[in-house]
Scaffold this active site. Structure first.
Site, PDB file in Angstrom:
ATOM      1  N   SER A  51      -3.841  -2.104  -1.023  1.00  0.00           N
ATOM      2  CA  SER A  51      -4.665  -0.956  -0.626  1.00  0.00           C
ATOM      3  C   SER A  51      -4.314  -0.374   0.733  1.00  0.00           C
ATOM      4  O   SER A  51      -4.884   0.650   1.127  1.00  0.00           O
ATOM      5  CB  SER A  51      -6.151  -1.341  -0.641  1.00  0.00           C
ATOM      6  OG  SER A  51      -6.648  -1.330  -1.951  1.00  0.00           O
TER       7      SER A  51
ATOM      8  N   LYS B  89      -3.592   3.344   0.978  1.00  0.00           N
ATOM      9  CA  LYS B  89      -4.569   4.412   1.251  1.00  0.00           C
ATOM     10  C   LYS B  89      -4.426   4.998   2.649  1.00  0.00           C
ATOM     11  O   LYS B  89      -5.006   6.052   2.931  1.00  0.00           O
ATOM     12  CB  LYS B  89      -5.983   3.875   1.024  1.00  0.00           C
ATOM     13  CG  LYS B  89      -6.240   3.461  -0.427  1.00  0.00           C
ATOM     14  CD  LYS B  89      -7.669   3.010  -0.648  1.00  0.00           C
ATOM     15  CE  LYS B  89      -7.906   2.635  -2.108  1.00  0.00           C
ATOM     16  NZ  LYS B  89      -7.548   1.246  -2.420  1.00  0.00           N
TER      17      LYS B  89
ATOM     18  N   SER C  77     -12.614   1.003   0.571  1.00  0.00           N
ATOM     19  CA  SER C  77     -11.328   1.009  -0.123  1.00  0.00           C
ATOM     20  C   SER C  77     -11.461   1.443  -1.582  1.00  0.00           C
ATOM     21  O   SER C  77     -10.838   0.887  -2.478  1.00  0.00           O
ATOM     22  CB  SER C  77     -10.690  -0.395  -0.056  1.00  0.00           C
ATOM     23  OG  SER C  77      -9.336  -0.333  -0.417  1.00  0.00           O
TER      24      SER C  77
END
Length: 381
Positions: free
Chosen positions: A58, A61, A118
């Site tokens: 993640s 991102k 997230s």
């Protein structure tokens, strides 16, 4: 494009010159890779296997958020703009805020969901809103990565969910984080420990996946990551005084380990290095003539403060060199890049700052140019 090329040359220079700390000072042997970078100058203070391509989970991102912030800056997106959730976005697994097909949220709410929780569904919803499809957004994102000169990154989705060929490196993640931190408001989101969505209907509690923002003094971002393939990852940042540091960890065996190693890297940076400012943002460093411009001569000022990072008590000697673009022509916008200044230590470049026009310059009329030429000729005689 000039700004990107100048920044890229700095990144390469800093990586080559300053990646000198040894594993004896910081032990990252139990993780796949890591890096410690000064956010303002790009100077690499420590690294281990920082160019190795690995799944970023993640931390992906960070790239997604960067494009969102750039869209807002360019006026193509507003914080209060409503985003409608597609069936595809609503079907995202992993971390999510459980968006329903057709549900509307503002850009600000979705950025909050991405930064704090997230949220995969929020990431895809934003990508589709900006570019029409996730695939189109990814093309834009990968182009941006290429513009920054980052060679180890290829994004196959906007969430970081496992996918063949979806890779980045500690160095690339640090540089993406550095770009994202140009938008100071981003830490208002990434530095928030908890918040709520849907407060008036069905309150949904957001809790930050980055626990360091509560336990490490000065920490205010940026992005955690975990998959079974990537293990525990973290791109973190903290600021103390004038110094902001960025750390990246790939492949820790637990969240506790990634947090501990991140804290150790930050401690190492804050303890052993200091920021030295030569000139402040907006300070005049040169004057330059603009061909066929009104006014004919303008000031070149620093876009950002000119700084170096050095080991405490080093007291090194530096020289400064200003380099202006040749044959500048009107028109020019205010704050347009017109040159740069570099700081030299032992004839090696250790820092660089961009010079921009203090004011706009219009193209002179024919009559104004004629009078200017006549006056120069008259006074010369």
């Amino acid at each position: 494009m000039l700004k990107k090329l100048l920044c890229l040359s700095c990144f390469i220079m800093f990586f080559c010159l300053h990646s000198q700390s040894s594993a004896a000072e910081l032990n990252l042997e139990d993780v796949k890779s890591g890096i410690l970078v000064d956010a303002d100058t790009g100077m690499v203070l420590f690294e281990r296997s920082s160019k190795e391509q690995l799944p970023p989970a993640s931390m992906t991102k960070i790239g997604t958020l960067l494009l969102i912030m750039e869209e807002i800056e360019n006026g193509r997106l507003t914080w209060e703009e409503e985003v409608t959730t597609s069936s595809f976005a609503a079907g995202m697994g992993g971390s999510q805020i459980y968006l329903k097909q057709g549900e509307k949220m503002t850009v600000k709410e979705l950025v909050k969901a991405i930064s704090i929780a997230s949220a995969n569904d929020a990431s895809v919803a934003m990508a589709e809103h900006i570019s029409g499809t996730e695939e189109a957004f990814l093309k834009q994102l990968n182009n941006r990565v290429s513009e920054l000169g980052l060679k180890d990154t290829q994004f196959k989705n906007v969430t970081g969910l496992p996918e063949e060929g979806h890779v980045s490196s500690a160095y690339d993640m640090a540089m993406l984080a550095r770009e994202l931190l140009e938008y100071e408001e981003i830490t208002d989101f990434t530095g928030t420990y908890d918040d709520y969505l849907r407060q008036e209907t069905d309150p949904f509690w957001l809790v930050n996946t980055n626990k360091l923002i509560k336990s490490y003094p000065g920490a205010d971002g940026l992005k955690t990551g975990y998959t079974s393939e990537a293990k525990y990852c973290l791109t973190a940042t903290a600021k103390r005084g004038d110094m902001r540091l960025i750390t990246v960890i790939f492949g820790a065996q637990s969240s506790q380990e990634r947090n501990q190693l991140t804290a150790e890297m930050l401690n190492y940076g804050f303890t052993n290095y200091v920021t030295k400012t030569f000139n402040k943002q907006g300070e005049k460093l040169a004057e330059v003539i603009v061909n066929k411009g009104t006014p004919e001569k303008i000031e070149a000022v620093l876009e950002n403060s000119l700084q170096v990072v050095e080991k405490k008590n080093e007291n090194a000697t530096y020289n400064r060199k200003v380099v202006m673009q040749k044959n500048l022509k009107a028109p020019l916008k205010q704050s347009e890049i017109i040159g740069y200044v570099k700081v030299l230590k032992d004839d090696a470049e250790v820092s660089r700052g961009l010079l921009v026009s203090k004011q706009p310059v219009e193209r002179s009329s024919w009559s104004a140019l004629f009078m200017r030429t006549w006056k120069k000729s008259f006074f010369a005689n």
